[in-house]
Design a protein around this motif. Sequence first.
Motif, PDB file in Angstrom:
ATOM      1  N   LEU A  68      52.222   8.983  45.297  1.00 42.37           N
ATOM      2  CA  LEU A  68      51.845   9.730  44.098  1.00 42.37           C
ATOM      3  C   LEU A  68      52.111  11.226  44.272  1.00 42.37           C
ATOM      4  O   LEU A  68      52.615  11.881  43.352  1.00 42.37           O
ATOM      5  N   ALA A  69      51.803  11.758  45.437  1.00 42.11           N
ATOM      6  CA  ALA A  69      52.066  13.182  45.689  1.00 42.11           C
ATOM      7  C   ALA A  69      53.563  13.475  45.613  1.00 42.11           C
ATOM      8  O   ALA A  69      53.980  14.486  45.028  1.00 42.11           O
ATOM      9  N   ALA A  70      54.372  12.604  46.164  1.00 38.87           N
ATOM     10  CA  ALA A  70      55.826  12.803  46.127  1.00 38.87           C
ATOM     11  C   ALA A  70      56.348  12.721  44.691  1.00 38.87           C
ATOM     12  O   ALA A  70      57.224  13.508  44.298  1.00 38.87           O
ATOM     13  N   GLY A  75      58.474  16.042  40.199  1.00 35.18           N
ATOM     14  CA  GLY A  75      58.508  16.252  38.758  1.00 35.18           C
ATOM     15  C   GLY A  75      58.815  14.995  37.963  1.00 35.18           C
ATOM     16  O   GLY A  75      59.216  15.081  36.811  1.00 35.18           O
ATOM     17  N   MET A  76      58.620  13.824  38.565  1.00 35.01           N
ATOM     18  CA  MET A  76      58.907  12.570  37.863  1.00 35.01           C
ATOM     19  C   MET A  76      57.755  12.214  36.930  1.00 35.01           C
ATOM     20  O   MET A  76      56.603  12.458  37.240  1.00 35.01           O
ATOM     21  N   GLN A 104      45.620  18.394  44.359  1.00 29.57           N
ATOM     22  CA  GLN A 104      46.038  18.844  45.696  1.00 29.57           C
ATOM     23  C   GLN A 104      47.531  19.119  45.723  1.00 29.57           C
ATOM     24  O   GLN A 104      47.984  20.111  46.290  1.00 29.57           O
ATOM     25  N   THR A 105      48.311  18.236  45.111  1.00 27.99           N
ATOM     26  CA  THR A 105      49.760  18.410  45.092  1.00 27.99           C
ATOM     27  C   THR A 105      50.139  19.673  44.341  1.00 27.99           C
ATOM     28  O   THR A 105      51.096  20.365  44.708  1.00 27.99           O
ATOM     29  N   ALA A 106      49.389  20.008  43.294  1.00 26.04           N
ATOM     30  CA  ALA A 106      49.683  21.200  42.496  1.00 26.04           C
ATOM     31  C   ALA A 106      49.698  22.463  43.338  1.00 26.04           C
ATOM     32  O   ALA A 106      50.526  23.357  43.117  1.00 26.04           O
ATOM     33  N   PHE A 111      51.847  24.346  39.882  1.00 27.22           N
ATOM     34  CA  PHE A 111      50.944  23.927  38.819  1.00 27.22           C
ATOM     35  C   PHE A 111      51.661  23.402  37.576  1.00 27.22           C
ATOM     36  O   PHE A 111      51.184  22.458  36.961  1.00 27.22           O
ATOM     37  N   PRO A 112      52.823  23.937  37.206  1.00 25.34           N
ATOM     38  CA  PRO A 112      53.484  23.372  36.018  1.00 25.34           C
ATOM     39  C   PRO A 112      53.767  21.877  36.147  1.00 25.34           C
ATOM     40  O   PRO A 112      53.589  21.126  35.194  1.00 25.34           O
ATOM     41  N   ARG A 113      54.186  21.433  37.315  1.00 26.81           N
ATOM     42  CA  ARG A 113      54.442  20.004  37.497  1.00 26.81           C
ATOM     43  C   ARG A 113      53.162  19.194  37.406  1.00 26.81           C
ATOM     44  O   ARG A 113      53.135  18.117  36.834  1.00 26.81           O
ATOM     45  N   ALA A 114      52.102  19.694  37.977  1.00 32.74           N
ATOM     46  CA  ALA A 114      50.839  18.957  37.925  1.00 32.74           C
ATOM     47  C   ALA A 114      50.296  18.909  36.499  1.00 32.74           C
ATOM     48  O   ALA A 114      49.781  17.883  36.061  1.00 32.74           O
TER      49      ALA A 114
END
Length: 150
Positions: A68-70, A75-76, A104-106, A111-114
């Motif tokens: 999920l983090a990957a 950006g998928m 956490q990934t953000a 942050f835009p991707r999250a």
Amino acid sequence: MSNGGDPISELHRRGVQHFSELVEGGEDRLSAMFRTVPALGEVAVGVVYGHLHHRPALDPRTREVATLAAIVAAGMTGPPLSVHTRTGLASGLAPAEITETVVQTAAFAGFPRAVTHRRRPRRARWSSRCSRTNPTPRSLHWSKRPRRQS
């Protein structure tokens, strides 16, 4: 692989079986997802669910958190995120853990991707087999090292 058969076909068979155990209607979902390019499905499902998901170094929950983090970091959206939200739930992740993985990934992927992914986990159907409560906080075990004196 078993019976000296084609290794890719055997991995694909094993992958479809594993995915179907994780996701209701899994075999039909995979068929629909790879209808236009079945060979891609054979390799992708064989590698991810037939091989990687059976490697012993990571437990299924940890494997899905990393996945999920990957996905968020790359950006998928769409099928990769919704599929792995479902398989994460089926592997024992709580919805709050999936949300926290995105947060956490953000911090590292941006942050835009999250923010793009903020609604995706909610759209996936939460499995009735999964806990809907927040995970129990884990205690932190810090090693007690003496501080350096300057």
